[in-house]
Design a protein around this motif. Structure first.
Motif, mmCIF file in Angstrom:
data_model
loop_
_atom_site.group_PDB
_atom_site.id
_atom_site.type_symbol
_atom_site.label_atom_id
_atom_site.label_comp_id
_atom_site.label_asym_id
_atom_site.label_seq_id
_atom_site.Cartn_x
_atom_site.Cartn_y
_atom_site.Cartn_z
ATOM 1 N N VAL A 38 95.947 -11.949 26.311
ATOM 2 C CA VAL A 38 95.620 -13.370 26.468
ATOM 3 C C VAL A 38 94.725 -13.588 27.685
ATOM 4 N N THR A 39 95.087 -12.960 28.804
ATOM 5 C CA THR A 39 94.363 -13.166 30.052
ATOM 6 C C THR A 39 92.951 -12.590 30.006
ATOM 7 N N ASN A 40 92.815 -11.402 29.432
ATOM 8 C CA ASN A 40 91.537 -10.687 29.491
ATOM 9 C C ASN A 40 90.642 -10.876 28.271
ATOM 10 N N VAL A 41 91.215 -11.371 27.154
ATOM 11 C CA VAL A 41 90.419 -11.568 25.943
ATOM 12 C C VAL A 41 90.516 -13.012 25.435
ATOM 13 N N GLY A 42 91.732 -13.446 25.136
ATOM 14 C CA GLY A 42 91.911 -14.765 24.527
ATOM 15 C C GLY A 42 91.419 -15.916 25.388
ATOM 16 N N LEU A 43 91.924 -15.993 26.627
ATOM 17 C CA LEU A 43 91.558 -17.108 27.502
ATOM 18 C C LEU A 43 90.074 -17.121 27.868
ATOM 19 N N PRO A 44 89.462 -15.963 28.220
ATOM 20 C CA PRO A 44 88.021 -15.977 28.481
ATOM 21 C C PRO A 44 87.198 -16.439 27.277
ATOM 22 N N CYS A 45 87.591 -16.001 26.060
ATOM 23 C CA CYS A 45 86.868 -16.420 24.856
ATOM 24 C C CYS A 45 87.069 -17.907 24.586
ATOM 25 N N LEU A 46 88.305 -18.389 24.795
ATOM 26 C CA LEU A 46 88.574 -19.812 24.633
ATOM 27 C C LEU A 46 87.764 -20.624 25.627
ATOM 28 N N LEU A 47 87.695 -20.143 26.851
ATOM 29 C CA LEU A 47 86.927 -20.821 27.886
ATOM 30 C C LEU A 47 85.453 -20.900 27.523
ATOM 31 N N LEU A 48 84.856 -19.750 27.161
ATOM 32 C CA LEU A 48 83.437 -19.726 26.814
ATOM 33 C C LEU A 48 83.150 -20.570 25.578
ATOM 34 N N SER A 49 83.991 -20.431 24.563
ATOM 35 C CA SER A 49 83.799 -21.188 23.330
ATOM 36 C C SER A 49 83.853 -22.683 23.585
ATOM 37 N N SER A 50 84.840 -23.117 24.352
ATOM 38 C CA SER A 50 85.013 -24.542 24.622
ATOM 39 C C SER A 50 83.876 -25.096 25.477
ATOM 40 N N VAL A 51 83.508 -24.334 26.508
ATOM 41 C CA VAL A 51 82.438 -24.786 27.403
ATOM 42 C C VAL A 51 81.104 -24.896 26.670
ATOM 43 N N LEU A 52 80.808 -23.899 25.828
ATOM 44 C CA LEU A 52 79.516 -23.885 25.141
ATOM 45 C C LEU A 52 79.435 -24.925 24.028
ATOM 46 N N LYS A 53 80.590 -25.331 23.495
ATOM 47 C CA LYS A 53 80.593 -26.325 22.421
ATOM 48 C C LYS A 53 80.695 -27.753 22.937
ATOM 49 N N MET A 54 81.144 -27.915 24.169
ATOM 50 C CA MET A 54 81.382 -29.269 24.658
ATOM 51 C C MET A 54 80.081 -29.939 25.073
ATOM 52 N N ASN A 55 80.169 -31.242 25.109
ATOM 53 C CA ASN A 55 79.014 -32.034 25.530
ATOM 54 C C ASN A 55 79.055 -32.215 27.041
ATOM 55 N N MET A 56 78.831 -31.113 27.750
ATOM 56 C CA MET A 56 78.884 -31.133 29.208
ATOM 57 C C MET A 56 77.785 -30.235 29.752
ATOM 58 N N PRO A 173 73.719 -18.034 19.387
ATOM 59 C CA PRO A 173 73.781 -17.980 17.922
ATOM 60 C C PRO A 173 75.113 -18.496 17.397
ATOM 61 N N THR A 174 75.066 -19.068 16.207
ATOM 62 C CA THR A 174 76.279 -19.626 15.602
ATOM 63 C C THR A 174 77.352 -18.568 15.407
ATOM 64 N N PHE A 175 76.957 -17.368 14.981
ATOM 65 C CA PHE A 175 77.952 -16.317 14.747
ATOM 66 C C PHE A 175 78.664 -15.940 16.042
ATOM 67 N N ALA A 176 77.948 -15.997 17.180
ATOM 68 C CA ALA A 176 78.559 -15.671 18.470
ATOM 69 C C ALA A 176 79.593 -16.729 18.852
#
Length: 294
Positions: A38-56, A173-176
């Protein structure tokens, strides 16, 4: 409105309760590699995914990080004074009372109540709180801290990468994005299961000082919320960001505080008790905040 609030939080309660049952009846959640996943894979991916998709934009993200850091700093100063007056060891209590459980409880609560918009802000806030755990927390308890330790912290590195991508305006890219989203989607349920497992294994010990413990358990969510209310009046945060900061500031004592206190031979029974006692207080604070903003 209260019914909608409870319905939104039911998945959080159910999965955490499932974690308690699994933690008591099986060894499914005992493998430390699960937490590392979770710490080394899940949370970093969640963080990047959320940040890149958000309107910020990068400026908005930095403002949110600054607001969170400011809230933690103000709370640290207040807590330092309170602990001195109460003649309690600052070394072991300050991080536990300053840093909320913004991760494995705060993120799911914000997601349940604020949706995808709040989730993006929640993971940013959680990352700043995690930095505080590994600076204020480790520094205070160990008496020795090396900043280079942050370079091995994957959520922190992901936060930096996300900020750089926003600054540069790099197209993803969308797939990323889909890959990051799929990997990140495992984070919230596993975090809640691990939270339940940790709660199921906590030992409350001999409690001859209930008054002090209950006071500290109320202090963490209450003062955290009051400080956050002041901070959102100063910083120009979007509504979802402000709500995420309020909700996560109202969270209970973090499980990682118990882990660090155990590692550095502190009053682990007291910290374990504070985790349990501060959780219902946090739920009351979250309910009041939810009713206030709706």
């Amino acid at each position: 409105m209260t019914q909608a609030f409870l319905i939104a939080l039911m998945p959080v309660f159910i999965i955490t309760a499932l974690g308690i049952v699994i933690g008591r009846k099986t060894s499914y959640l005992d493998n430390p590699a699960l937490s590392q996943l979770v710490t080394n894979v899940g949370l970093p991916c969640l963080l990047l995914s959320s940040v890149l998709k958000m309107n910020m934009n990068a400026g908005g993200m930095m403002t949110l990080m600054a607001a969170t850091a400011c809230a933690l700093s103000v709370l640290a100063l207040i807590t330092f004074v309170i602990l001195r007056l109460a003649r309690l060891p600052v070394r072991y209590y300050i991080s536990a009372l300053v840093n909320p459980n913004a991760g494995n409880l705060g993120i799911p609560v914000v997601f349940a109540l604020a949706g995808e918009q709040g989730l993006a802000a929640a993971v940013v806030i959680s990352s700043v709180v995690q930095i505080s755990h590994f600076t204020l927390g480790v520094g205070a308890m160990s008496g020795n801290y090396q900043p280079k330790q942050l370079l091995r912290n994957m959520p922190v590195l992901s936060l930096v990468v996300g900020l750089l991508i926003l600054l540069v305006g790099l197209p993803i890219p969308t797939f990323a994005l889909d890959t990051l989203s799929m990997l990140g989607s495992v984070t919230v349920p596993i975090m809640l299961l691990l939270l339940g497992k940790t709660v199921s294994s906590l030992s409350l010990g001999d409690k001859s000082h209930w008054t002090r413990l209950i006071s500290l358990a109320v202090y963490r969510p209450l003062i955290g919320t009051l400080v956050a209310l002041g901070i959102i009046e100063i910083f120009p945060l979007a509504p979802a960001q402000a709500l995420a900061l309020l909700l996560q500031s109202a969270m209970p004592v973090a499980v990682i505080s118990y882990i660090l206190t155990t590692k550095y031979n502190g009053p682990k029974e007291d910290i374990a008790s504070l985790i349990v006692l501060s959780t219902p207080v946090s739920l009351v604070m979250v309910t009041l905040l939810w009713l206030l903003v709706n």
